[in-house]
Structures are given as C-alpha cells and as structure tokens.
Motif scaffolding. Sequence first.
Motif, PDB file in Angstrom:
ATOM      1  N   THR A  75       0.840  -1.211   0.000  1.00  0.00           N
ATOM      2  CA  THR A  75       0.000   0.000   0.000  1.00  0.00           C
ATOM      3  C   THR A  75       0.869   1.254   0.000  1.00  0.00           C
ATOM      4  O   THR A  75       0.526   2.249  -0.636  1.00  0.00           O
ATOM      5  N   ALA A  76       1.982   1.195   0.724  1.00  0.00           N
ATOM      6  CA  ALA A  76       2.869   2.360   0.770  1.00  0.00           C
ATOM      7  C   ALA A  76       3.552   2.562  -0.584  1.00  0.00           C
ATOM      8  O   ALA A  76       3.716   3.688  -1.056  1.00  0.00           O
ATOM      9  N   LEU A  77       3.931   1.456  -1.204  1.00  0.00           N
ATOM     10  CA  LEU A  77       4.536   1.547  -2.548  1.00  0.00           C
ATOM     11  C   LEU A  77       3.559   2.207  -3.512  1.00  0.00           C
ATOM     12  O   LEU A  77       3.916   3.116  -4.262  1.00  0.00           O
ATOM     13  N   LEU A  78       2.324   1.755  -3.450  1.00  0.00           N
ATOM     14  CA  LEU A  78       1.314   2.307  -4.365  1.00  0.00           C
ATOM     15  C   LEU A  78       1.121   3.801  -4.104  1.00  0.00           C
ATOM     16  O   LEU A  78       1.066   4.607  -5.043  1.00  0.00           O
ATOM     17  N   ALA A  79       1.039   4.161  -2.830  1.00  0.00           N
ATOM     18  CA  ALA A  79       0.820   5.576  -2.502  1.00  0.00           C
ATOM     19  C   ALA A  79       1.960   6.441  -3.035  1.00  0.00           C
ATOM     20  O   ALA A  79       1.744   7.514  -3.596  1.00  0.00           O
ATOM     21  N   TRP A  80       3.191   5.945  -2.867  1.00  0.00           N
ATOM     22  CA  TRP A  80       4.351   6.707  -3.361  1.00  0.00           C
ATOM     23  C   TRP A  80       4.264   6.870  -4.878  1.00  0.00           C
ATOM     24  O   TRP A  80       4.434   7.960  -5.415  1.00  0.00           O
ATOM     25  N   LEU A  81       3.971   5.768  -5.552  1.00  0.00           N
ATOM     26  CA  LEU A  81       3.910   5.808  -7.022  1.00  0.00           C
ATOM     27  C   LEU A  81       2.801   6.740  -7.494  1.00  0.00           C
ATOM     28  O   LEU A  81       2.930   7.423  -8.502  1.00  0.00           O
ATOM     29  N   GLN A  82       1.690   6.765  -6.738  1.00  0.00           N
ATOM     30  CA  GLN A  82       0.604   7.653  -7.169  1.00  0.00           C
ATOM     31  C   GLN A  82       0.956   9.118  -6.961  1.00  0.00           C
ATOM     32  O   GLN A  82       0.578   9.973  -7.756  1.00  0.00           O
ATOM     33  N   THR A  83       1.726   9.406  -5.925  1.00  0.00           N
ATOM     34  CA  THR A  83       2.083  10.807  -5.651  1.00  0.00           C
ATOM     35  C   THR A  83       3.075  11.348  -6.680  1.00  0.00           C
ATOM     36  O   THR A  83       2.908  12.445  -7.203  1.00  0.00           O
ATOM     37  N   TYR A  84       4.116  10.574  -6.969  1.00  0.00           N
ATOM     38  CA  TYR A  84       5.182  11.087  -7.842  1.00  0.00           C
ATOM     39  C   TYR A  84       4.900  10.657  -9.275  1.00  0.00           C
ATOM     40  O   TYR A  84       5.442   9.680  -9.772  1.00  0.00           O
ATOM     41  N   ASP A  85       4.013  11.413  -9.901  1.00  0.00           N
ATOM     42  CA  ASP A  85       3.411  10.988 -11.162  1.00  0.00           C
ATOM     43  C   ASP A  85       3.922  11.783 -12.359  1.00  0.00           C
ATOM     44  O   ASP A  85       3.387  11.660 -13.454  1.00  0.00           O
ATOM     45  N   SER A  86       4.905  12.649 -12.164  1.00  0.00           N
ATOM     46  CA  SER A  86       5.467  13.384 -13.304  1.00  0.00           C
ATOM     47  C   SER A  86       6.882  13.818 -12.933  1.00  0.00           C
ATOM     48  O   SER A  86       7.259  13.816 -11.758  1.00  0.00           O
ATOM     49  N   GLU A  87       7.633  14.207 -13.966  1.00  0.00           N
ATOM     50  CA  GLU A  87       8.994  14.674 -13.740  1.00  0.00           C
ATOM     51  C   GLU A  87       8.975  15.857 -12.761  1.00  0.00           C
ATOM     52  O   GLU A  87       9.820  15.979 -11.880  1.00  0.00           O
ATOM     53  N   GLN A  88       7.969  16.690 -12.947  1.00  0.00           N
ATOM     54  CA  GLN A  88       7.852  17.880 -12.112  1.00  0.00           C
ATOM     55  C   GLN A  88       7.597  17.519 -10.646  1.00  0.00           C
ATOM     56  O   GLN A  88       8.173  18.120  -9.739  1.00  0.00           O
ATOM     57  N   HIS A  89       6.746  16.518 -10.421  1.00  0.00           N
ATOM     58  CA  HIS A  89       6.483  16.128  -9.038  1.00  0.00           C
ATOM     59  C   HIS A  89       7.670  15.396  -8.424  1.00  0.00           C
ATOM     60  O   HIS A  89       7.909  15.499  -7.225  1.00  0.00           O
ATOM     61  N   LEU A  90       8.404  14.668  -9.241  1.00  0.00           N
ATOM     62  CA  LEU A  90       9.635  14.069  -8.720  1.00  0.00           C
ATOM     63  C   LEU A  90      10.561  15.185  -8.251  1.00  0.00           C
ATOM     64  O   LEU A  90      11.169  15.114  -7.189  1.00  0.00           O
ATOM     65  N   GLN A  91      10.626  16.221  -9.062  1.00  0.00           N
ATOM     66  CA  GLN A  91      11.495  17.337  -8.700  1.00  0.00           C
ATOM     67  C   GLN A  91      11.017  18.026  -7.416  1.00  0.00           C
ATOM     68  O   GLN A  91      11.837  18.356  -6.557  1.00  0.00           O
ATOM     69  N   SER A  92       9.709  18.230  -7.281  1.00  0.00           N
ATOM     70  CA  SER A  92       9.297  18.893  -6.030  1.00  0.00           C
ATOM     71  C   SER A  92       9.588  18.002  -4.833  1.00  0.00           C
ATOM     72  O   SER A  92       9.881  18.498  -3.750  1.00  0.00           O
ATOM     73  N   GLY A  93       9.532  16.691  -5.035  1.00  0.00           N
ATOM     74  CA  GLY A  93       9.909  15.791  -3.949  1.00  0.00           C
ATOM     75  C   GLY A  93      11.387  15.915  -3.606  1.00  0.00           C
ATOM     76  O   GLY A  93      11.779  15.961  -2.445  1.00  0.00           O
ATOM     77  N   ALA A  94      12.209  15.997  -4.655  1.00  0.00           N
ATOM     78  CA  ALA A  94      13.661  15.996  -4.444  1.00  0.00           C
ATOM     79  C   ALA A  94      14.172  17.333  -3.912  1.00  0.00           C
ATOM     80  O   ALA A  94      15.252  17.410  -3.313  1.00  0.00           O
ATOM     81  N   ALA A  95      13.386  18.388  -4.126  1.00  0.00           N
ATOM     82  CA  ALA A  95      13.911  19.747  -3.944  1.00  0.00           C
ATOM     83  C   ALA A  95      14.239  20.135  -2.507  1.00  0.00           C
ATOM     84  O   ALA A  95      14.820  21.187  -2.276  1.00  0.00           O
ATOM     85  N   THR A  96      13.900  19.298  -1.530  1.00  0.00           N
ATOM     86  CA  THR A  96      14.231  19.681  -0.160  1.00  0.00           C
ATOM     87  C   THR A  96      15.700  19.403   0.160  1.00  0.00           C
ATOM     88  O   THR A  96      16.244  19.943   1.111  1.00  0.00           O
TER      89      THR A  96
END
Length: 584
Positions: free
Chosen positions: A94-115
């Motif tokens: 369930t946690a894997l799925l939630a992560w995959l659903q959140t980071y759904d574009s290059e841009q969202h990966l970047q906002s995740g990484a940006a901290t």
Amino acid sequence: MSLPFNVASHLDTALRAAASALGLADRGFEPEVRVADPAHGDFQANGALAFAKREKQNPRAFAQQIVDRLGDLTADFDLSLAGPGFINFRLKPTALLAWLQTYDSEQHLQSGAATLYQGQRFVVDFSSPNTAKQMHVGHIRGMVIGEAICRLLAFCGAEVVRDNHIGDWGTGFGKLIWGYKNLRNDQALARDPLEELERLYKAADAASKENPATLDAARAELVKLQNGDPENTALWNQINTISAAAFTEIYRQLGIRFDHQLGESFYNDKLAQVYEELRATQIAEDSQGALVVFHPEHARFKTQPFIIRKSDGASNYASTDLATMLYRAEHFKADAIAILTDARQADHFEQLWLTTQKWFTQTKRRLPRFEHVSFGAILGEDGKAIKTRTGDPIRLKALLAEAEERAFALVTEKSPELPETERRDIANAVGIGAVRYADLAQNRSSDYVFSWEKILSFEGNTAPYLLYAITRIHSIFRKIGLTAYDSAAAQGATTPATDGELALARKLVSFASVLNLTTAQLRPHYLCTYLYELAGQFSTFYAADKVIVDDPAVRARRLLLCQRTLIVLEAGLHLLGLRTLERM
Ligand code: ARG
C-alpha cells in the motif's frame, strides 16, 4: 498519508527521534540508513550496531528498543531485526502504491527531491577551456559531467551558479599576438579562425624556440598587453571573441549553458588584495623574489611551494584562483564551490584549498565547502591517450559529427521506413547521447577506453539501450491509443502484487536515494547504474507480467508501473543531459 519522496531520510528522521525518546539525543547516534539487499528489505539501518558497541550495550537489545519506538512507521513498513542488530524496513505494498501515485510526473519528482539542497548556493566552475585552442575529445568530460552535476543539484533544490572560468590570460598571449602580427594568413583566418589561431600559436612557439630575438619580441608583446596597450588589448579581445564563438557552437550542440563566463582576466584587478592579505596574515612568504605558501602540516606541501606570484611580479594560475575563491565566497555568497578539471590538477587544488582555509579562517570569513571534481583521461582502444591516426588530439567537433553519422547509419538500418528528417533527429539524440552517456556512466575518477562499438551498442549500460527502453514503453501506450502520460491509464490501480511488480515498484522508490548518493559525491555514474538497473527490472517485469490484460485493476496497476518507470527513466536521462525520444 503518503510517504515522503525520500524514504531513506524519512527513516533517518524517525530513527533519530526514537533515539532521543530513549534519552540519547546528544550521544551521536547515526542511523546509517541504506537501500538494502532486496533479500532483507528495502532499507536497512546499520547504525544501531556501532552505537551500541560504542556505548557498551547489547546491540540487538538496543536495536529492539529503537524498533519499539518506531510504532508510527508500521503503517507503511514491516520492521524486523536481523543479525547482531541491523534494523530492516520493508515497504508495504500500500505504501509503494501511494508513493507511485504521488510522484506521477517529472515535475512532481522534482518537487519531492527539492528539499535536499534547498537554500544552498553552489558555484559550479566547469568546461573552463583555454582561449585560442580548439576543443578536443579530452574537453568533453568536464562539460558533460559539469552539466549533469548542475542539473542534478538544481533538481535537488540547490541554487546553481554556472561559471565558465575561461583561461583567457597568461603567457601564451605574447606568442599569439606576435604570431598574429607577423605570420597571419588572412584567408585562413576567415575560413576557420580558431584553426588559424592555433596554427599561429604553434608557429610562434616554434619560432621563439629557434630564435631568442623572437622570444624577446613575444615577451614584449605580452608586457604591452599587460600594461594595457590599446592595439594589443584590441587583438586580445578579438582572439577571445573568435574562441568564444567556436566554444559557443560546441555548447549549443551539447546543450550546455552558463550563467557567467568570468575568465582569468576578470580577476586581474582583484589580485593585489590577495597578495596583501596573504602576506599580512603571514600565510604567504617571500622566497627568491616570488610570493609562496608552504603547508608545514602536509607531507609534500611543506617543501613544495604554492607559488602565488612569480619572481618577475607576474600573476599565475594560483593567484587568479585565490581571487576566484574570494569572489565566489563574497560576491556569489557560495555555500559550496565545485571546480571540474582533470585529475592532473589535483595538487594545485589541494594547495589552493589548504591556503583558502587558512586565509578565510584568519580573516574571519565564512568558509564555503569546496570540491575539486576531478576526472581521468579518455583512452583509445590501444589504452593510450586517444589520438587521430596522425597523432593529433581528436577534435571534439569532428567526434560529435562522427557520432551523429554513425548513429544515423544505425537508425537507418533499424527503421528504414522513417522519413529522413526524423532519422536525422533520432541520430542526433542517439549519437550525442551515446558519447555523453559513455562518459557519465564511468566513475569519473577512472580513465576509460573510448570505443564506438561499445557506446553505440543497444546492449549494456549505454544510451541506445536506455533510449530504446523508453521508446518501448511509449509504444505500449501507443498501441492502446493513449499517451504515456495519460493519468486515465492508471485509474483504479490496485497495490503491486507479483514479484515482478513489487521489485519494480521498490526500484522506483529508491530513485530518491540515488539522487542523494549522486549529489553527495558529485558522481553521475551512480545515477547511470541505477537507470540501467531500473530498465533491467522493467524488462523482467514486462516479460513475466502481461500488461494489457482484461482485469481492469491489474491492467491499471501494470500501466501505472509502466508510466512511472518511464518518467523516472526520462527524468534521469534529462538530468544527465540527454534528449529522450518517443520512438526510434
Ligand atoms: N583553464 C583550465 C584548464 O584548461 C581549467 C580552469 C578550471 N577552473 C579554475 N578555476 N581553475 O586546465
């Protein structure tokens, strides 16, 4: 609640909190969270063991005490103890799925990484060629590694200042100006200006070796330039303009950009301060007319001087680099400075950094982090420095052209039905990408052997292999009449269940950890290895689990995995400076 982008640092925070709950806040507990061997879990924390040993506690009992305080994590992880005191974390589906659903574009990966590097300013000094010389194959490393590092740091939230520290000053200009005035061929200069400048330098150099009067004349031209003589200054400007035009063309081809091009000459009026301060703080001393720095605490540099001003009063590479350190610290307010050059300059940068630390400490300046990002040589297939048949260094211009030509032949062989313009475009992405990727995929500290066959192969850790993997995923979506980024495709996805699905999902979640590792060490090959493994994991999944099945939930979760693999592969290659394709 969904998991944060960076699962490893999320665990790190939780483990530190657990240690403080045990009253150990200031005992220096380091969780040491790593991506685990998949047999044991997804992540593991090794730090409990070392800490317990140091504190003379039973490691396993201590690890258990920590685990007992990690209750909040059990919604997302299965926790277990292993061996003498390792803590293993396995993400729940369930946690894997939630992560995959959140980071759904290059841009969202970047906002995740940006901290990761938020609020930190990095000055990256890369490419930095010398004027009036053609770029040859050796120059490619600094450019492509530098560009990748800039993109990676920016993706992870840093403010990146890209500075091309051109070698536009120095003793070579005396000969060059003398050659220009006395040996110039105007036709050649019009045809290929940089080529002619290079010839003039070599000819003047040879002439001054033969004839001491020529050497004196060249020296006189240099003195005139340094004293601001208008004619020589104009020539110097012209030479720099010619070089810059040739460099710009290469940068355009490789998609490299700079915020600043502050060459060595920019620091001319900033050198006096360096000499004064280093002398006043007694870091530098006079030695046979020169100004030098010794480092008594160092095995070699206690006797090998760092010459910061020559005995004739002239400045050198050390003087300008010291002024550059100060300017980057004060003007750019750099938190970190990275300079890319080949490994032969290691001594220079070690001495530069030793000197800068003493200088900034004594003058109460804030000390930025410093990194000499060094790299090895590119070798020919004979294991020696790569050369043309006639023994000259291979021009970068020619190498890039050859890469595109070879890639064009390959593409034409594979997909003759595509229109020529498209084949040319693909060849550009594949050819330039292959040269670039081959460089990045190596640990930068090592030398590597350049082989067309290897870098253009569709098998192994190469650009063609990864670019092809991407187009394969695009074609899965084309076949069902969707674009690969269409969120409808993954609607109603259930949690990953098969071995292939789970392993792929886990690999995707570890992208964040790879970004940490790659930027911490400024070594892009870690990202390359990861992308190669991810593509392999995808193939395993794809071979085992049919994607287009009737069950809508299974189909949606498999399409979700395809989409997320695609965006991570694309994001990864874009960070490395490659252009990706939808078909080839
Ligand atoms: N121009 C030098 C060279 O070609 C590299 C300069 C690197 N940057 C620096 N600040 N020293 O070797």
